[in-house]
Design a protein around this motif. Structure first.
Motif, short mmCIF file in Angstrom:
data_model
loop_
_atom_site.label_atom_id
_atom_site.label_comp_id
_atom_site.label_asym_id
_atom_site.label_seq_id
_atom_site.Cartn_x
_atom_site.Cartn_y
_atom_site.Cartn_z
N GLN A 77 -0.28 30.14 80.65
CA GLN A 77 0.57 29.00 80.30
C GLN A 77 2.04 29.41 80.26
O GLN A 77 2.92 28.65 80.70
CB GLN A 77 0.14 28.43 78.95
CG GLN A 77 0.92 27.19 78.53
CD GLN A 77 0.43 26.62 77.22
OE1 GLN A 77 -0.50 27.14 76.61
NE2 GLN A 77 1.05 25.54 76.77
N VAL B 10 -3.97 24.04 83.89
CA VAL B 10 -4.08 25.46 83.57
C VAL B 10 -5.54 25.77 83.29
O VAL B 10 -6.17 25.12 82.45
CB VAL B 10 -3.20 25.83 82.36
CG1 VAL B 10 -3.31 27.32 82.05
CG2 VAL B 10 -1.75 25.46 82.61
N SER C 77 -3.66 28.75 87.33
CA SER C 77 -3.10 27.42 87.12
C SER C 77 -2.68 26.84 88.46
O SER C 77 -2.42 27.59 89.42
CB SER C 77 -1.90 27.45 86.18
OG SER C 77 -0.83 28.19 86.74
#
Length: 573
Positions: free
Chosen positions: A123, A146, A168
């Motif tokens: 992230q 993600v 992601s």
């Protein structure tokens, strides 16, 4: 044509077929009716708006050229055949891009971290990538997922990364596809330079059957360590190939794993069996649902587990305390008291194809570079690499899907050819005249290829479809001229002047068809892009060049065949 490619391009065939059927019905009903009312009579005069535009000088020059071609068949055939033969030669000079780009105002960004990376690390790097993307002008929106792929909203997207915390994916929408095509190579270079800790792929939305990467090489064998070693060698060769931006392999290293060697005697003294120990550790680290919270109409479960800061490293895991019923350990017993902890690496997933162990090496290339160009260079470099005994390789990616699509395309070609021969032979009731039609069809394909080569476009799937269309247009023009020659008694007996008159009577029809065809495809050529221009250029340019076959090849071949039959007719009479 079966498969995903057939579903994609099948609409072209359906549209053309229904258009031809509708044209046939209209020409025999509505057009015939309006013609009786709207066409001018002979008493209206010979004005250009009644009889059409005429250029005497051009008409005289054209009729003389047709007469010379019929008088000197050997020279005319040599000159005419040179053009389509050059077209078929040019296919060796064309670069292959079997599946053209989609020309969409969207593209995707894939971010890969090492397999042991956490969702939080993914992230964090995703936020950095997002900030870089949004710094460019023309970006309309950016959507991220993600840990998983986007749903397959586009027909050839593959969802291969589910429950993957190290991955992601973004879908970026631009104002138009020109901006998207310009941004992709620039963004790829910048992300590689500024974020080297992650492997980031900026890719167009492709056409054709789905494939994971433009360049794929599969290594088959039994020993996983040898497969891994071969994969690393091949990746090094692929990475040093020009225009390759990133490489990956499916035989990935495993994630870190903590092995616990439990002291069974100590565990039994504390009243814990191995099964209970595993269950308590599972509940402590993964958590246990203890209730739920209602949000509107949705019930959200509550999971209780140990905090992240208490499970970050091996010492934290050893200090975790498990609740037991004991008079000595009132606060529970630590994991390190009951077991020895050892940090090791686990083997990644073992990939298989058709039941065989395989390590697939994937190569991603710069946007705008044709995959076949890179594949040819990679194959030449790979020739010097010697595989161990018992191991073999084959290629996938764009090249494999191309071969599969061609095989599907020609799977029913024999039935189509037989039906076409049957229709043409029954229409002319002559194998000789039908042979002229089939020669025209074969030569017309070379004219389409020559147009693509002259305009500098690659050879692809759309060009093959266009070649089939050009053959149909060339056959149509040839049938018109042959029908006119057969109706003229003198031309059927080999008279040159009568043959020229018959050809001249068809000139307006064929010329108007050529002009309207070129005009109809001109917007696709002017619009640009990678999908439609090769298709439009092949049909428009091929249609212009097929006039050589219509005006110079067909009447010459017809007269040659008529002259061969004339002695037989005289002898029989």
């Amino acid at each position: 044509m079966p498969g995903a490619t057939g579903e994609f391009v099948g609409a072209i065939a359906i549209t053309v077929s229904f258009s031809l059927v509708g044209s046939y019905i209209l020409s025999h009903t509505v057009i015939a009716g309006f013609a009786t009312m709207l066409l001018p009579s002979h008493a209206s005069g010979d004005h250009w708006y009644n009889t059409g535009l005429r250029i005497p000088a051009l008409t005289k020059w054209f009729s003389e050229s047709v007469r010379l071609a019929i008088k000197h068949p050997a020279i005319s055939l040599l000159l005419v055949l040179t053009v389509p033969i050059t077209g078929y030669w040019s296919i060796s000079q064309l670069t292959e891009q079997f599946f053209p780009p989609s020309d969409r105002d969207m593209f995707e960004v894939q971010v890969y971290l090492p397999p042991q990376a956490s969702l939080y690390a993914t992230q964090a790097i995703t936020e950095d990538v997002d900030a870089i993307i949004r710094s460019y002008d023309g970006v309309e929106r950016v959507d991220w997922l993600v840990g998983a792929n986007f749903p397959s909203f586009y027909y050839n997207l593959q969802a291969t990364q589910n429950n993957a915390p190290y991955f992601s994916q973004a879908m970026v929408k631009m104002d138009n596809f020109q901006l998207a095509n310009e941004l992709i190579p620039e963004l790829q270079t910048r992300l590689n330079r500024e974020l080297p800790a992650a492997q980031i792929l900026v890719r167009k939305l492709e056409q054709g059957p789905p494939f994971r990467a433009p360049i794929e090489l599969r290594v088959y064998g039994e020993n996983l360590d040898v497969l891994k070693s071969i994969g690393e060698d091949v990746r090094l060769i692929l990475a040093n190939t020009p225009h390759v931006t990133h490489t990956r392999e499916t035989l990935q290293p495993g994630t870190p794993k903590v092995w616990l060697k439990v002291d069974e005697d100590t565990a039994k003294l504390n009243g814990i069996s191995l099964n209970q120990f595993a269950n308590m550790l599972q509940a402590t680290l993964v958590g246990r649902e203890t209730g739920s919270v209602t949000e509107g109409s949705e019930s959200i479960p509550i999971r209780v587990r140990v905090a992240n800061e208490e499970r970050e490293n091996l010492s934290h895991l050893g200090n975790l305390r498990l609740p037991i019923s004991s008079e000595v350990y009132t606060t529970g017993v630590s994991v390190s008291t009951l077991a020895d902890l050892e940090l090791t690496t686990s083997r990644g997933a073992i990939t298989r194809r058709n039941g065989e162990r395989v390590n697939t090496i994937e190569g991603y290339i710069q946007a705008g570079v044709l995959p076949q160009t890179v594949l040819n260079e990679f194959q030449s470099r790979l020739e010097s690499y010697d595989l161990p005994a018992g191991y073999r390789i084959d290629f996938g990616g764009e090249s494999a899907e191309r071969d599969r699509s061609v095989a599907l395309l020609i799977s029913n070609i024999s039935v189509v050819v037989v039906l076409m021969i049957l229709v043409v032979v029954m229409s002319f009731n002559s194998f000789r005249l039908s042979s002229i039609i089939f020669m025209v069809a074969g030569l017309a394909g070379g004219l389409g290829l020559l147009s693509v080569w002259l305009f500098g476009y690659p050879f692809g799937f759309t060009v093959i479809i266009a070649m089939l269309g050009i053959m149909g247009l060339a056959i149509n023009a040839a049938i018109v001229i042959l029908a006119e020659l057969r109706l003229n008694k003198d031309a059927s007996e080999g008279d040159i002047d009568a043959s020229v008159d018959a050809v001249m009577s068809c000139t307006r029809h064929i010329t108007s068809t050529t002009i309207t065809t070129v005009g109809g495809f001109m917007p696709l050529i002017i619009a640009g892009g990678g999908f439609w221009p090769p298709f439009a250029v092949a049909i428009a340019g091929g249609t212009v060049l097929t006039t050589l076959l219509s005006f110079y090849f067909v009447p010459v071949m017809y007269r040659l065949m008529v002259k061969k039959r004339m002695p037989q007719i005289v002898a029989s009479t």
